[in-house]
Scaffold this motif. Sequence first.
Motif, mmCIF file in Angstrom:
data_model
loop_
_atom_site.group_PDB
_atom_site.id
_atom_site.type_symbol
_atom_site.label_atom_id
_atom_site.label_comp_id
_atom_site.label_asym_id
_atom_site.label_seq_id
_atom_site.Cartn_x
_atom_site.Cartn_y
_atom_site.Cartn_z
ATOM 1 N N MET A 50 11.901 -6.487 -1.569
ATOM 2 C CA MET A 50 10.703 -6.334 -2.405
ATOM 3 C C MET A 50 9.458 -6.201 -1.527
ATOM 4 O O MET A 50 9.356 -6.837 -0.481
ATOM 5 N N LEU A 51 8.534 -5.387 -1.957
ATOM 6 C CA LEU A 51 7.320 -5.145 -1.179
ATOM 7 C C LEU A 51 6.220 -6.087 -1.664
ATOM 8 O O LEU A 51 5.978 -6.213 -2.866
ATOM 9 N N TYR A 52 5.557 -6.757 -0.695
ATOM 10 C CA TYR A 52 4.476 -7.681 -1.021
ATOM 11 C C TYR A 52 3.157 -7.162 -0.446
ATOM 12 O O TYR A 52 3.132 -6.538 0.608
ATOM 13 N N ILE A 53 2.089 -7.479 -1.135
ATOM 14 C CA ILE A 53 0.757 -7.201 -0.600
ATOM 15 C C ILE A 53 -0.081 -8.459 -0.725
ATOM 16 O O ILE A 53 0.225 -9.350 -1.525
ATOM 17 N N ALA A 54 -1.110 -8.539 0.077
ATOM 18 C CA ALA A 54 -2.029 -9.677 0.028
ATOM 19 C C ALA A 54 -3.431 -9.152 -0.240
ATOM 20 O O ALA A 54 -3.940 -8.328 0.518
ATOM 21 N N LYS A 55 -4.033 -9.634 -1.315
ATOM 22 C CA LYS A 55 -5.368 -9.153 -1.684
ATOM 23 C C LYS A 55 -6.480 -10.014 -1.117
ATOM 24 O O LYS A 55 -7.658 -9.722 -1.332
ATOM 25 N N ASP A 56 -6.101 -11.083 -0.396
ATOM 26 C CA ASP A 56 -7.113 -12.010 0.128
ATOM 27 C C ASP A 56 -7.307 -11.864 1.628
ATOM 28 O O ASP A 56 -7.822 -12.753 2.290
ATOM 29 N N ILE A 57 -6.853 -10.735 2.179
ATOM 30 C CA ILE A 57 -7.072 -10.480 3.599
ATOM 31 C C ILE A 57 -7.834 -9.175 3.752
ATOM 32 O O ILE A 57 -7.985 -8.414 2.787
ATOM 33 N N GLN A 58 -8.322 -8.905 4.967
ATOM 34 C CA GLN A 58 -9.208 -7.763 5.177
ATOM 35 C C GLN A 58 -8.468 -6.445 5.357
ATOM 36 O O GLN A 58 -9.077 -5.392 5.331
ATOM 37 N N ILE A 59 -7.145 -6.470 5.537
ATOM 38 C CA ILE A 59 -6.395 -5.229 5.721
ATOM 39 C C ILE A 59 -6.341 -4.476 4.388
ATOM 40 O O ILE A 59 -5.921 -5.051 3.374
ATOM 41 N N TYR A 88 1.660 1.120 3.265
ATOM 42 C CA TYR A 88 2.149 2.049 4.294
ATOM 43 C C TYR A 88 2.938 1.305 5.372
ATOM 44 O O TYR A 88 4.049 1.700 5.741
ATOM 45 N N THR A 89 2.379 0.194 5.894
ATOM 46 C CA THR A 89 3.032 -0.549 6.967
ATOM 47 C C THR A 89 4.372 -1.119 6.519
ATOM 48 O O THR A 89 5.371 -1.054 7.245
ATOM 49 N N SER A 90 4.398 -1.682 5.320
ATOM 50 C CA SER A 90 5.643 -2.260 4.805
ATOM 51 C C SER A 90 6.731 -1.204 4.668
ATOM 52 O O SER A 90 7.878 -1.409 5.087
ATOM 53 N N LEU A 91 6.392 -0.060 4.084
ATOM 54 C CA LEU A 91 7.389 0.998 3.892
ATOM 55 C C LEU A 91 7.821 1.593 5.223
ATOM 56 O O LEU A 91 9.001 1.890 5.437
ATOM 57 N N GLN A 113 7.988 0.127 8.095
ATOM 58 C CA GLN A 113 8.880 -0.791 8.793
ATOM 59 C C GLN A 113 10.231 -0.904 8.094
ATOM 60 O O GLN A 113 11.252 -1.123 8.755
ATOM 61 N N GLU A 114 10.272 -0.751 6.781
ATOM 62 C CA GLU A 114 11.559 -0.720 6.085
ATOM 63 C C GLU A 114 12.354 0.517 6.484
ATOM 64 O O GLU A 114 13.585 0.475 6.636
ATOM 65 N N ILE A 115 11.663 1.633 6.688
ATOM 66 C CA ILE A 115 12.337 2.864 7.130
ATOM 67 C C ILE A 115 12.880 2.683 8.543
ATOM 68 O O ILE A 115 14.037 3.006 8.839
ATOM 69 N N LEU A 116 12.053 2.143 9.452
ATOM 70 C CA LEU A 116 12.483 1.974 10.844
ATOM 71 C C LEU A 116 13.596 0.940 10.991
ATOM 72 O O LEU A 116 14.451 1.061 11.868
ATOM 73 N N SER A 117 13.575 -0.089 10.142
ATOM 74 C CA SER A 117 14.605 -1.131 10.236
ATOM 75 C C SER A 117 15.922 -0.723 9.594
ATOM 76 O O SER A 117 16.938 -1.381 9.775
ATOM 77 N N SER A 176 6.619 -6.771 4.636
ATOM 78 C CA SER A 176 7.786 -6.735 3.761
ATOM 79 C C SER A 176 8.669 -7.959 3.913
ATOM 80 O O SER A 176 9.611 -8.125 3.171
ATOM 81 N N THR A 177 8.400 -8.821 4.890
ATOM 82 C CA THR A 177 9.297 -9.937 5.141
ATOM 83 C C THR A 177 8.726 -11.287 4.763
ATOM 84 O O THR A 177 9.414 -12.289 4.868
ATOM 85 N N HIS A 178 7.480 -11.340 4.352
ATOM 86 C CA HIS A 178 6.945 -12.634 3.959
ATOM 87 C C HIS A 178 5.763 -12.447 3.033
ATOM 88 O O HIS A 178 5.138 -11.399 2.999
ATOM 89 N N THR A 179 5.486 -13.469 2.275
ATOM 90 C CA THR A 179 4.305 -13.440 1.425
ATOM 91 C C THR A 179 3.147 -14.053 2.189
ATOM 92 O O THR A 179 3.331 -14.802 3.139
ATOM 93 N N TYR A 180 1.935 -13.737 1.744
ATOM 94 C CA TYR A 180 0.735 -14.265 2.384
ATOM 95 C C TYR A 180 0.171 -15.403 1.553
ATOM 96 O O TYR A 180 0.040 -15.294 0.346
#
Length: 471
Positions: free
Chosen positions: A1-10, A17-20, A22-26, A91-95
């Motif tokens: 499952m893909l997670y995002i964090a709305k309380d950080i500056q990224i 994009y980063t999560s997907l 890295q899922e492709i590369l892994s 993609s590997t942890h929640t924030y």
Amino acid sequence: MLYIAKDIQIPIYEQIYTSLMQEILSGSLKFGDKLPATRKLAAELSVGRNTVDKAYQQLVAEGYVTAIVGSGFTINKIASEFYVPNQADFSTHTYEPKTPSFSTRYDFAYGAIDNSIFPHKQWRKSINNALTLMESYSCINYPNRQGETSLRQSISHYLKRSRGVCCNASQVIITCGHQHSMEIVANMFEHSSKRFAMEDPGYDGIRIVFQNHNYQVIPIPVEKDGVSIQSIEDLDTDLLYLTPSHQFPTGVVLSIAKRRKLLQWAFNTNSYLIEDDYDSELRYDTNPIPSLQSLDNHDRTIYTGTFSKSLSPSMRVAYLVLPHSLIDTYKHYYHRYNSQVSVLHQTALSDFISSGNYEKHMNRLRTFYRKRQHALLTALDEVFGNTAIISGEGAGMHILLTIKNSLSQNELIKRAENIGIRIYSPSANYMNPTDCPRSQILLGFATIPTCKFKAILEELYHAWNNECQTN
């Protein structure tokens, strides 16, 4: 499952994009798999569809996926043998919300300049005068290779008046900064023994220049009256780099006795002294110390200066004054090199100096920083008393402070950082950083408001003496 964090500056699209990616590369997403429809993923993540589409388009642009009209986004074949999981893998942890960290409220950076003291009105006038002069030229040519003649003449006249430097315009080389000046010297001595001696501690930015040119750098210990004469008596080197009028970073002044011995050593060994006169005019307790070059009767001193401390580091204007004996060597190496400094800035600076505005500015600058340093020293005495040792306070825009407690340098810096105050270690200026005194820090005071010193130092005192303070 893909997670995002709305309380950080990224940005959210970047997290997707980063999560997907890295899922492709892994290998979690394989060749031929399809990404979720943008509308569906946007609904799952409670974000705008445009945000998801922006992430997908970045993946397309970089070749991770292919967009097929009517069929969505398909994973391309990607080699994964060299994949190293990124520590920022969304993609590997929640924030979870982190404990808010203090932003930097006060920065004791050395080298920064207070913009309020810059002579904006007078400089603007010199810029206009330069533009008017350049407008009158019948044609536009390449700049003079050593620098504009008018500026070199202005600098030679000024140095004679203010520092006793004996030179003419033909000896002055305009450069785009002090390190560029040292690049020129390093190239000129390319076919020498390539042994370069310098003060230890000393300016690490110069050490790096000569190391990059494959010189053997020889450290010379600094004593309370300048470099150790005993250490250079049998020294076999072509160049010895010094900051004699205000040693960096210790602030000591090279004594007149040592100056004469160094000049004699340079003559006897056919070596050259490099005199870095970086902030000699900002002396507060005495008149400026005479330059080493002014005492040299044997033509063995390479004098160098910069306008970074007096006007602006972003202007990128510095200069070399070469001994007569090195002019031909310089021309041999650089006779086809064009000047790297803007003609407009050179012409304006020439006008600024020749009009007398530069000397007026230096007088104001000296008064301004004298008052600011006095406020800092007074506050240090009131807050720290005999629990701190101050050195290098005779001139310039920094001091060294040694704190008399059990904390290490790193602990002092970390505790200051925790309360939003940035201070610095002078350890990089030592050839062996472990030689730096354990509890010594470097404080540049040019940009800290005078009225804030006592309050800032009280915060630091509390942070450094509170046993409950976390590191």
